[in-house]
Every structure is written in C-alpha cells, then in structure tokens.
Design an enzyme around this catalytic site. Structure first.
Site, PDB file in Angstrom:
ATOM      1  N   GLU A 254       1.073  -1.289  -0.048  1.00 27.34           N
ATOM      2  CA  GLU A 254       0.309  -0.077  -0.063  1.00 27.34           C
ATOM      3  C   GLU A 254       1.080   0.811   0.187  1.00 27.34           C
ATOM      4  OE1 GLU A 254      -3.074  -0.277  -0.096  1.00 27.34           O
ATOM      5  OE2 GLU A 254      -3.360  -1.927   0.159  1.00 27.34           O
ATOM      6  N   CYS A 293      -2.109   8.947   3.863  1.00 31.05           N
ATOM      7  CA  CYS A 293      -2.417   8.419   2.215  1.00 31.05           C
ATOM      8  C   CYS A 293      -3.469   8.144   1.693  1.00 31.05           C
ATOM      9  CB  CYS A 293      -2.128   6.923   2.577  1.00 31.05           C
ATOM     10  SG  CYS A 293      -3.124   5.404   3.681  1.00 31.05           S
TER      11      CYS A 293
HETATM   12  P1  NAP Z   1       8.897   4.463   4.316  1.00 34.88           P
HETATM   13  O1  NAP Z   1       9.431   5.568   4.827  1.00 34.88           O
HETATM   14  O2  NAP Z   1       8.434   4.206   3.047  1.00 34.88           O
HETATM   15  O3  NAP Z   1       8.752   3.485   5.328  1.00 34.88           O
HETATM   16  C1  NAP Z   1       8.726   2.709   5.198  1.00 34.88           C
HETATM   17  C2  NAP Z   1       8.434   1.562   6.324  1.00 34.88           C
HETATM   18  O4  NAP Z   1       9.281   1.001   5.500  1.00 34.88           O
HETATM   19  C3  NAP Z   1       9.413   1.797   7.392  1.00 34.88           C
HETATM   20  O5  NAP Z   1       8.713   0.972   8.687  1.00 34.88           O
HETATM   21  C4  NAP Z   1      10.479   1.809   6.529  1.00 34.88           C
HETATM   22  O6  NAP Z   1      11.131   1.463   8.298  1.00 34.88           O
HETATM   23  C5  NAP Z   1      10.495   0.608   6.241  1.00 34.88           C
HETATM   24  N1  NAP Z   1      11.199   0.441   5.561  1.00 34.88           N
HETATM   25  C6  NAP Z   1      11.870   1.737   5.061  1.00 34.88           C
HETATM   26  N2  NAP Z   1      13.552   0.968   3.786  1.00 34.88           N
HETATM   27  C7  NAP Z   1      13.007  -0.908   4.149  1.00 34.88           C
HETATM   28  C8  NAP Z   1      14.700  -1.647   3.588  1.00 34.88           C
HETATM   29  N3  NAP Z   1      15.072  -1.730   2.873  1.00 34.88           N
HETATM   30  N4  NAP Z   1      14.248  -2.520   4.096  1.00 34.88           N
HETATM   31  C9  NAP Z   1      12.626  -3.044   5.152  1.00 34.88           C
HETATM   32  N5  NAP Z   1      12.303  -2.173   6.113  1.00 34.88           N
HETATM   33  C10 NAP Z   1      12.468  -0.274   5.465  1.00 34.88           C
HETATM   34  O7  NAP Z   1       7.359   5.500   4.254  1.00 34.88           O
HETATM   35  P2  NAP Z   1       6.750   6.441   5.549  1.00 34.88           P
HETATM   36  O8  NAP Z   1       8.054   7.620   5.395  1.00 34.88           O
HETATM   37  O9  NAP Z   1       6.617   5.370   6.871  1.00 34.88           O
HETATM   38  O10 NAP Z   1       5.340   6.492   5.161  1.00 34.88           O
HETATM   39  C11 NAP Z   1       4.763   7.466   4.519  1.00 34.88           C
HETATM   40  C12 NAP Z   1       4.273   6.923   3.279  1.00 34.88           C
HETATM   41  O11 NAP Z   1       3.989   6.614   3.488  1.00 34.88           O
HETATM   42  C13 NAP Z   1       3.795   8.228   2.293  1.00 34.88           C
HETATM   43  O12 NAP Z   1       4.873   7.973   1.498  1.00 34.88           O
HETATM   44  C14 NAP Z   1       2.081   7.993   1.950  1.00 34.88           C
HETATM   45  O13 NAP Z   1       1.858   8.430   1.143  1.00 34.88           O
HETATM   46  C15 NAP Z   1       2.543   6.404   2.590  1.00 34.88           C
HETATM   47  N6  NAP Z   1       1.493   5.100   3.280  1.00 34.88           N
HETATM   48  C16 NAP Z   1       0.407   4.594   2.257  1.00 34.88           C
HETATM   49  C17 NAP Z   1      -0.732   4.214   3.097  1.00 34.88           C
HETATM   50  C18 NAP Z   1      -1.629   2.811   2.209  1.00 34.88           C
HETATM   51  O14 NAP Z   1      -2.466   2.330   2.877  1.00 34.88           O
HETATM   52  N7  NAP Z   1      -0.965   3.309   1.086  1.00 34.88           N
HETATM   53  C19 NAP Z   1      -0.768   4.371   4.467  1.00 34.88           C
HETATM   54  C20 NAP Z   1      -0.200   5.328   5.020  1.00 34.88           C
HETATM   55  C21 NAP Z   1       1.098   5.991   4.298  1.00 34.88           C
HETATM   56  P3  NAP Z   1      12.116   3.039   8.934  1.00 34.88           P
HETATM   57  O15 NAP Z   1      11.155   4.275   9.565  1.00 34.88           O
HETATM   58  O16 NAP Z   1      12.777   2.239  10.248  1.00 34.88           O
HETATM   59  O17 NAP Z   1      12.940   3.048   7.647  1.00 34.88           O
END
Ligand code: NAP
Length: 522
Positions: A254, A293
């Site tokens: 997502e 999101c």
């Molecule tokens: P993110 O930076 O992509 O991180 C998401 C998750 O992935 C975090 O738990 C992060 O851990 C982890 N992660 C990053 N690199 C990784 C790797 N190489 N291996 C395993 N895990 C890894 O996103 P965010 O900043 O937390 O959230 C904001 C984004 O999420 C926005 O773009 C928003 O649109 C989207 N979002 C979408 C939805 C939906 O339902 N579609 C809902 C909410 C948010 P760390 O934090 O430890 O780096």
C-alpha cells in the site's frame, strides 16, 4: 532505547541506534535499533509456536481472540491517545488511529463468526462433478499456511496500521511480526505491550521488531508474506528483493497516491454540495496534518468556479488553529518530525513549478502553545495549478497539509486528469447530478480502490473521503501499490492456500467435514 519483542521476550538491542524526536518539542523521545536482534530465530519461533497454536484454532476461536484484544484495547485507549500527542496528533487525530484500529479488530471478529465456518478449513465454491458415474468429484479448500506475516508499516498510523494487518492475518491462522516505522515506533511498542497484556494470544503469535528493517526479507520463504505500507520508493525496492522474486514470498504493498476530489458542475456556489466539497477538502488537508495516504492532494473543479473554490477554501483554512496537539483549541498539530517537514517543503517547491501558492507560507506558521521552530509545525498550504497538464501535481506527493486546485473543462477532461495520478487509494465526486456521478464513477473506477459519491442526502451519514473502513477495499491500483487490504473476509481468504481436492464423494466428505464428524481419528 526501544525494546523488541522476539522469541517470547523483550530484548534490548545493541548500539546507539537512531534518535526519535518529539514532534512538538523536537526533543529526543526514544532511540531505536535492531542491532543484535536475532531475526532468523524470531521468525522460526513465530512460525513454530505461534503458527501451530493459531492453526489449531477454528476461525470462530480466532475471532474470539480478536474480540478480546479489541475490548482490552478499548479499556486502555486513553494512554494511547496521550502518547499520540508526542507524534503531533490532536485528540481527533489520535481517535482516528486508535479507535479506527480497535474498530477493525471488532468488525473482523463479528464478521468472521457470521461469514466463516467454525472449522480450520473453508470449503470454497461448489462441488465439481468430474466423472460421468458421479464417483469422481472435486472441491476447492482454503487452509492456513505454515508461514508468518511480516508487516512493515508507515509512520502515520502507528496503531491502526498494525491492527488492520493483524486482524486478517490472525483470522487466517498466521503469526505476525510487526516492524513499525521508526519515527512513531514508541507508540507501536505500547500497542504491542497492551496486546500482550490482554493475555489471550498464544505464544509466538505476535512479535515486534523495532529499528531498521533492512535485511528482514532475507530470511523469508514461500509460505511467508510481507505486508508493506509506505512510500512507493521503498515498495519498489522491497518488491525487487530476491525473496520476493525467487522464493515467491507473497508481497503486498500500500503506497502513496495523489488522490483527487471532483466538484460537479451542478455544485455551484450556494449549493449544499459546494459547501460539502470545501469542508471535505479542508478536513482532508488538516486531519493528521495531511499525513494520510488517502488525503485529497488534487481538487478538480469546473474552470468557471476556480475563483469561488479558492476563496471559500482560503476562508475555511483561515480558521484552522495550528499548535500544540494537546491544547483542545488546536485543530492541527505538527508533522511527525522536522526532517519530514523539510521533505514536505521540498515537495511543495516542486509543486510550485506547476502552480502558485494561494494560502499559507511554507516557511512560517502561527503556532499556539509551542515553539514553531523546535516543533515540526507547518501552515496548511493551498496551491492553484493554472496549467493542469503539467506533471508535478499528478506526480509529486507532499505528505502534509498540502493540496492543489486545478480546473477541468468537461467530464472527460476531469476523468483524464484524475487518471494522471496513475492509480489512487480513494477518490470522491461531490455532486447531486446522477448522470455526472455515473460518468465519473465509471471513468474513475479502474484507477481507484474506493470512490465516494457525496451529496446532501448522504452527507449526514458519510464517513468521509479519507476514511478506510474494515468492510471496504483499502488499497488501489498502480501507484497506490496494487494491493488490497481490508475489504471484509476476502482479505482473510487471500492469506489462505486454495487447493483443489479430487476424490470420490465418500472420501471427499470425510476430508472436508468439520472435525467433530470427520472421523479423522478412526
Ligand atoms: P517509508 O519511508 O517508505 O517507510 C515505510 C516503512 O518501510 C518503515 O517502516 C521503514 O522503516 C521501512 N523500510 C524502509 N526501508 C526498508 C528496507 N530496505 N527494508 C525493510 N523496511 C524498510 O514511508 P513512511 O515515511 O513511513 O510513510 C509515509 C509514506 O507512506 C507516504 O508516502 C504515504 O503516502 C504512505 N502511506 C500509504 C498508506 C496506504 O495505505 N497506502 C498508508 C500510510 C502511508 P524505518 O522507518 O525504520 O526506515
């Protein structure tokens, strides 16, 4: 230092980890690290203990666990609200996250009892006759897999996010390991403590890994699943991991999306629909400071009404009170961190290549009850894209209180502009005109996981553009990740293995009968 809950105990990691800041004060509130945590052992432990124990329970018994967890959390939700303020959430924001998550548990619990059998196996579809004499038939069955679900969550819903993934997984008999996003991991730690304190989960059914998730997928196999929520960039990286490509770990994402809301040509200024459109746009920009999101990033309005929409939106935005989220008069708190605010400012700079800022200043906000520079405060920002054919408003996600208004000329133009988001979680059309609603919904549906048609009749009961509901699809095609979370029992079924069993009617009946009558021990 945040501890992880793995292999049956709370474990403190090694090393200094990374700092997590309080959204309001900028002070360090916790540190997170996964160094020294034995992840392969935790995964094996979860599959062996949690998987076996959950797999032995019927769907109704698993539903009972969900209900008990939901009721326990409900009794302890006040402390989760309080903790949420450190992440910038007002009480209303915290309720969306906490009560929303509890609602998912309770909704899945009651639907499972109604819609799934009191058994460990689901018979899927009718009996298929395969031979002329009636002695050879087939039946599809759905069974639990001996794997585990790894959740990787986004920072913006630290309670709802883990719970909406836990409910279907637990019903499917799968143990879960939660990897929270670091900026709000302290909230998920408290959530997991509470879920464990409820005292109903079998050992190994729920684990938590704080700190970096890099390398987590290395240890997964074909019976395991990864459920990811976060940015499209991280999703792309994980989807290309060898575990997903070679070992066929089931991967669902997502991601972000440039959701749109379309104002119908009938909804001229002075109509209830016009007011509903403006109120919804401002609510979506400011709830959770736009860190949702599903928030409306693109407001598509008839060209003739651009000026009226901008003026009405500006007037409502002027009433937004930015400040300390614990202050009851504040209607919008800060973003999660100053680093994240920098990211939003730079996304807004990109959006300004295609449009002009008509409300708010990215570099200054009037802030009530807190220091505007120490906290991650940002004023709500409204842009107008005079040339909607430019790519930026359809491609750049500013994950904060930011939206762009753009004009359309006729219904097909509106549909084409919406589709330029290349797939969204949620869209809405605000109109009382059935013909316009029909054209827009049919045009938008292939690009959306959920569409709200809003008019004066539905307004009183509407749950709003941005609210995912347990019984409805949450997810979207293309840029939104291509996944489908929630949506009732379908999200449980997709965790199960579908197998066609071919046999004589007598033996098939014994294989598929519920345990009490199957004679399995005879
Ligand atoms: P993110 O930076 O992509 O991180 C998401 C998750 O992935 C975090 O738990 C992060 O851990 C982890 N992660 C990053 N690199 C990784 C790797 N190489 N291996 C395993 N895990 C890894 O996103 P965010 O900043 O937390 O959230 C904001 C984004 O999420 C926005 O773009 C928003 O649109 C989207 N979002 C979408 C939805 C939906 O339902 N579609 C809902 C909410 C948010 P760390 O934090 O430890 O780096």
């Amino acid at each position: 230092m945040l501890k992880s809950f793995v292999s049956g105990r709370w474990v403190e990691p090694r090393g200094d980890g990374v700092s997590i800041e309080d959204a309001v004060t900028g002070d360090e509130i916790a540190r997170a690290s996964a160094d020294g945590i034995d992840v392969p052992a935790a995964l094996t432990y979860g599959r062996r203990h949690g998987g076996q124990a959950l797999g032995a329970l019927s769907f109704h018994e698993r539903a009972g666990l969900l209900k008990a967890l939901g009721l326990f959390l409900r009794d302890h939700r006040a402390e989760l609200y309080e903790l949420s303020a450190h992440a910038g959430a007002t009480l209303a924001d915290a309720r969306t996250d906490v009560d929303g998550g509890i609602g998912v548990l309770l909704s899945y619990a009651s639907r499972a009892v109604r819609e799934l059998p009191d058994d460990t196996v689901i018979l899927d579809g009718p009996l298929e006759p395969l031979g002329r004499g009636g002695q050879f038939v087939a039946q599809h069955v759905l069974t639990s897999r001996p794997g585990l679900v790894v959740q990787i969550n986004a920072y913006n819903f630290p309670v709802w996010g883990p719970l909406e993934k836990l409910a279907p997984a637990l019903l499917a008999g799968l143990p879960t390991l939660i990897k929270p996003a670091t900026p709000t991991a302290y909230l998920t730690v408290r959530l997991v403590e509470l879920l464990l304190e409820a005292g109903v989960l079998p050992e190994g059914a729920l684990q938590l890994l704080c700190g970096s998730g890099v390398g987590l997928l290395d240890h997964l196999g074909g019976q395991d699943a990864v459920e990811f929520t976060g940015s499209a960039a991280t999703a792309r990286q994980l989807a290309a991991h060898p575990s997903v490509l070679s070992r066929r770990v089931r991967f669902q994402a997502e991601t972000d999306s440039l959701n749109c809301s379309i104002l119908g040509p009938d909804a001229i200024p002075g109509t209830p629909e016009f007011d509903l459109f403006i109120a919804q746009l401002v609510a979506e920009m400011t709830a959770k400071a736009g860190q949702k999101c599903t928030a409306i990033r693109r407001a598509l309005v008839p060209r003739d009404h651009m000026g009226s929409v901008v003026e009405a939106t500006k007037a409502r935005l002027a009433a937004v009170v930015v400040g300390h989220p614990a202050d009851p008069s504040v209607t919008m708190g800060p973003l999660v961190s100053r680093a994240h605010r920098d990211g939003v400012r730079s996304a807004v700079a990109s959006l300004r290549r295609a449009g002009r800022l008509v409300a708010g200043d990215p570099d200054a906000a009037a802030v009530l009850g807190a220091d505007p520079e120490r906290g991650a405060f940002l004023a709500p920002l409204l842009l107008v894209a005079d040339d909607p054919s430019r790519p930026e408003p359809h491609e750049v996600e500013a994950f904060g209180p930011v939206s762009t208004v753009m004009g359309y000329t006729h219904v097909d133009d509106a549909i084409q502009l919406a589709a330029r988001g290349r797939g969204s979680l949620a869209g809405s059309v605000v109109t009382a005109d059935g013909g316009f609603a029909r054209a827009v919904v049919r045009g938008l549906a292939p690009w959306h996981g959920r569409i709200l048609v809003l008019d004066r009749d539905a307004a009183g009961e509407s749950t709003g553009h941005g609210s995912p509901l347990p019984m409805l699809v949450h997810g979207g095609p293309g840029r939104a990740g291509g996944g489908e979370e929630l949506g009732g029992m379908r999200s449980v079924r997709r965790h199960l293995q579908r197998t066609a069993v071919q046999a004589s009617p007598r033996l098939l009946a014994q294989v598929t009968d519920p345990p009490a009558t199957s004679g399995a021990t005879e």
